[in-house]
Write a protein that holds these residues in place. Structure first.
Motif, PDB file in Angstrom:
ATOM      1  N   PRO A  15       0.818  -1.224   0.000  1.00 55.55           N
ATOM      2  CA  PRO A  15       0.000   0.000   0.000  1.00 55.55           C
ATOM      3  C   PRO A  15       0.848   1.269   0.000  1.00 55.55           C
ATOM      4  O   PRO A  15       1.802   1.385   0.764  1.00 55.55           O
ATOM      5  CB  PRO A  15      -0.819  -0.117   1.283  1.00 55.55           C
ATOM      6  CG  PRO A  15      -0.395  -1.340   1.986  1.00 55.55           C
ATOM      7  CD  PRO A  15       0.595  -2.067   1.167  1.00 55.55           C
ATOM      8  N   SER A  16       0.467   2.188  -0.859  1.00 49.85           N
ATOM      9  CA  SER A  16       1.168   3.468  -0.970  1.00 49.85           C
ATOM     10  C   SER A  16       0.418   4.546  -0.193  1.00 49.85           C
ATOM     11  O   SER A  16      -0.817   4.580  -0.217  1.00 49.85           O
ATOM     12  CB  SER A  16       1.269   3.881  -2.442  1.00 49.85           C
ATOM     13  OG  SER A  16       1.651   5.227  -2.578  1.00 49.85           O
ATOM     14  N   PRO A  17       1.122   5.432   0.479  1.00 48.89           N
ATOM     15  CA  PRO A  17       0.450   6.531   1.177  1.00 48.89           C
ATOM     16  C   PRO A  17      -0.290   7.469   0.240  1.00 48.89           C
ATOM     17  O   PRO A  17      -1.134   8.253   0.676  1.00 48.89           O
ATOM     18  CB  PRO A  17       1.599   7.250   1.899  1.00 48.89           C
ATOM     19  CG  PRO A  17       2.834   6.854   1.163  1.00 48.89           C
ATOM     20  CD  PRO A  17       2.595   5.467   0.658  1.00 48.89           C
ATOM     21  N   GLN A  41      -3.075  -8.319   5.373  1.00 50.27           N
ATOM     22  CA  GLN A  41      -1.801  -8.991   5.595  1.00 50.27           C
ATOM     23  C   GLN A  41      -0.631  -8.036   5.398  1.00 50.27           C
ATOM     24  O   GLN A  41       0.358  -8.093   6.137  1.00 50.27           O
ATOM     25  CB  GLN A  41      -1.676 -10.187   4.645  1.00 50.27           C
ATOM     26  CG  GLN A  41      -2.646 -11.321   4.962  1.00 50.27           C
ATOM     27  CD  GLN A  41      -2.665 -12.400   3.895  1.00 50.27           C
ATOM     28  OE1 GLN A  41      -2.228 -12.191   2.758  1.00 50.27           O
ATOM     29  NE2 GLN A  41      -3.180 -13.571   4.244  1.00 50.27           N
ATOM     30  N   ALA A  42      -0.750  -7.152   4.415  1.00 49.09           N
ATOM     31  CA  ALA A  42       0.323  -6.191   4.161  1.00 49.09           C
ATOM     32  C   ALA A  42       0.479  -5.201   5.314  1.00 49.09           C
ATOM     33  O   ALA A  42       1.589  -4.733   5.597  1.00 49.09           O
ATOM     34  CB  ALA A  42       0.043  -5.435   2.860  1.00 49.09           C
ATOM     35  N   MET A  43      -0.610  -4.887   5.985  1.00 53.82           N
ATOM     36  CA  MET A  43      -0.562  -3.956   7.109  1.00 53.82           C
ATOM     37  C   MET A  43       0.095  -4.571   8.337  1.00 53.82           C
ATOM     38  O   MET A  43       0.534  -3.857   9.235  1.00 53.82           O
ATOM     39  CB  MET A  43      -1.968  -3.473   7.453  1.00 53.82           C
ATOM     40  CG  MET A  43      -2.681  -2.718   6.335  1.00 53.82           C
ATOM     41  SD  MET A  43      -1.817  -1.229   5.804  1.00 53.82           S
ATOM     42  CE  MET A  43      -2.001  -0.193   7.266  1.00 53.82           C
ATOM     43  N   GLY A  44       0.150  -5.915   8.384  1.00 50.70           N
ATOM     44  CA  GLY A  44       0.815  -6.590   9.495  1.00 50.70           C
ATOM     45  C   GLY A  44      -0.167  -7.172  10.493  1.00 50.70           C
ATOM     46  O   GLY A  44      -1.306  -6.700  10.622  1.00 50.70           O
ATOM     47  N   PRO A  45       0.249  -8.214  11.210  1.00 51.99           N
ATOM     48  CA  PRO A  45      -0.659  -8.910  12.143  1.00 51.99           C
ATOM     49  C   PRO A  45      -1.104  -8.064  13.322  1.00 51.99           C
ATOM     50  O   PRO A  45      -2.121  -8.351  13.950  1.00 51.99           O
ATOM     51  CB  PRO A  45       0.173 -10.117  12.604  1.00 51.99           C
ATOM     52  CG  PRO A  45       1.594  -9.707  12.386  1.00 51.99           C
ATOM     53  CD  PRO A  45       1.582  -8.833  11.169  1.00 51.99           C
ATOM     54  N   GLU A  46      -0.339  -7.026  13.651  1.00 50.98           N
ATOM     55  CA  GLU A  46      -0.696  -6.182  14.798  1.00 50.98           C
ATOM     56  C   GLU A  46      -1.525  -4.962  14.400  1.00 50.98           C
ATOM     57  O   GLU A  46      -1.889  -4.151  15.251  1.00 50.98           O
ATOM     58  CB  GLU A  46       0.581  -5.712  15.509  1.00 50.98           C
ATOM     59  CG  GLU A  46       1.488  -6.841  15.986  1.00 50.98           C
ATOM     60  CD  GLU A  46       0.786  -7.759  16.970  1.00 50.98           C
ATOM     61  OE1 GLU A  46       0.004  -7.243  17.795  1.00 50.98           O
ATOM     62  OE2 GLU A  46       1.004  -8.980  16.923  1.00 50.98           O
ATOM     63  N   ALA A  47      -1.821  -4.838  13.118  1.00 49.67           N
ATOM     64  CA  ALA A  47      -2.548  -3.657  12.640  1.00 49.67           C
ATOM     65  C   ALA A  47      -3.982  -3.645  13.172  1.00 49.67           C
ATOM     66  O   ALA A  47      -4.623  -4.689  13.302  1.00 49.67           O
ATOM     67  CB  ALA A  47      -2.560  -3.624  11.120  1.00 49.67           C
TER      68      ALA A  47
END
Length: 339
Positions: A15-17, A41-47
């Motif tokens: 993802p691009s800002p 998934q790209a944001m991460g498991p803690e997102a």
């Protein structure tokens, strides 16, 4: 901007800002769900994930932009999912794209929205948004997708494997992704440690919901046979089979019956309608009975209920297949009562 399949997958995975809104519209809800999962998934498991829907945004259009600009409670990554979204979200999406700042990406799932909708035009015209039309894939599309997803997971499909994966998922990309993840785990495969994927692995753990199995469920619903439906749903539930493939197949059958019924009501003969729709001769008697039993209003209502069940199963925090079983049991009992 308008995205193709490769563009949207790449944008979701990295993802691009500069991109604030990913609008996934069209009837293939499983494709939209699979893409939305890639973003998560790209944001991460803690997102942190914020869930909204179109009705909420209609009542408070400014909330989406506010959520997109807000920091996570614990200072980590954050993303927003709007499901389902429709034209009632237009003002909220416009405010998001016009805002001075929005650090958290938004993915909107709009399964009932057509390409001519105002929210689609808004996303296509904005450099801060991506719009992707999700349509049901062909068999060849699914095989190519299975091969790509398998390679991404560190699997090297052997001859015949991608065809079985494509057939077994019943046209549902989320089911396909789940099967590939399961196979990669079983074989301890990853991009940095690739492993051959052969038919022995599919035989060991792969789901293989064939046409016959799906057909038994669909025939029970169309024929109004509650006892038979109960047996089939119990069997598929014990096998851990996702309801999405047979829900989609049932929707196709209902749409075909609706088209045939409309032709007959307009004056076409049954023989000509069967020929036009290429009804197999062994299925002619059952099809004729279904056309006598179902009227246009029943078919429209049933299709709406099936689509609603599919969306409910794919939504987060729900009872899963129980929702589909309940919806189909009610529908079948209604047909059965009509005799």
């Amino acid at each position: 901007m308008k995205a193709n399949a490769r563009d949207i997958r790449a944008a979701m995975e990295r993802p691009s800002p500069d991109l604030r809104l990913f609008l996934l519209h069209g009837p293939d809800g499983s494709a939209a769900a699979e893409l939305a999962t890639r973003l998560a998934q790209a944001m991460g498991p803690e997102a942190e994930r914020i869930d909204l829907d179109g009705a909420t945004l209609k009542g408070d259009p400014a909330r989406l932009a506010d959520e997109a600009a807000s920091m996570s409670l614990f200072g980590g990554a954050r993303h927003i999912r709007v499901s389902p979204a429709g034209e009632e979200s237009l003002e909220a999406f416009a405010a998001l794209l016009a805002a001075d700042h929005a650090g958290n990406p938004v993915v909107a799932l709009a399964p009932t929205v057509k390409s001519t909708a105002k929210i689609v035009k808004l996303a296509i015209d904005s450099p801060r948004a991506m719009a992707f039309a999700c349509y049901e894939p062909t068999a060849a599309d699914l095989e190519r997708l299975a091969a790509t997803m398998a390679r991404d997971a560190g699997l090297r499909p052997q001859p015949g494997v991608t065809q079985r994966l494509a057939a077994g998922c019943g046209g549902d990309r989320a089911v396909l992704a789940s099967e590939i993840d399961k196979l990669a785990l079983f074989l301890d495969a990853a991009p940095d440690r690739p492993h051959d994927l052969d038919e022995a692995a599919l035989d060991a753990i792969g789901a293989d919901l064939g046409e016959a199995e799906m057909g038994a469920v669909i025939d029970a619903v169309i024929g109004g046979r509650s006892a038979a439906l109960g047996l089939e749903l119990t069997r598929l539930g014990e096998a851990g089979t996702s309801p999405i493939p047979w829900l989609r197949q049932l929707a196709r059958r209902l749409m075909t019956l609706a088209e045939m019924k409309a032709d007959i009501d307009a004056g076409a003969t049954q023989d000509s309608v069967f020929k036009r729709h290429r009804i197999f001769f062994r299925e002619e008697a059952a099809t004729a009975q279904a056309l006598r039993r179902w009227n246009a209003a029943m078919l429209a209502a049933a299709l709406q209920r099936v689509r609603h069940a599919e969306r409910a199963v794919m939504a987060s925090g729900n009872a899963g297949p129980v929702l589909a079983d309940h919806a189909l049991a009610e529908l079948t009992r209604g047909v059965e009562r009509r005799g």
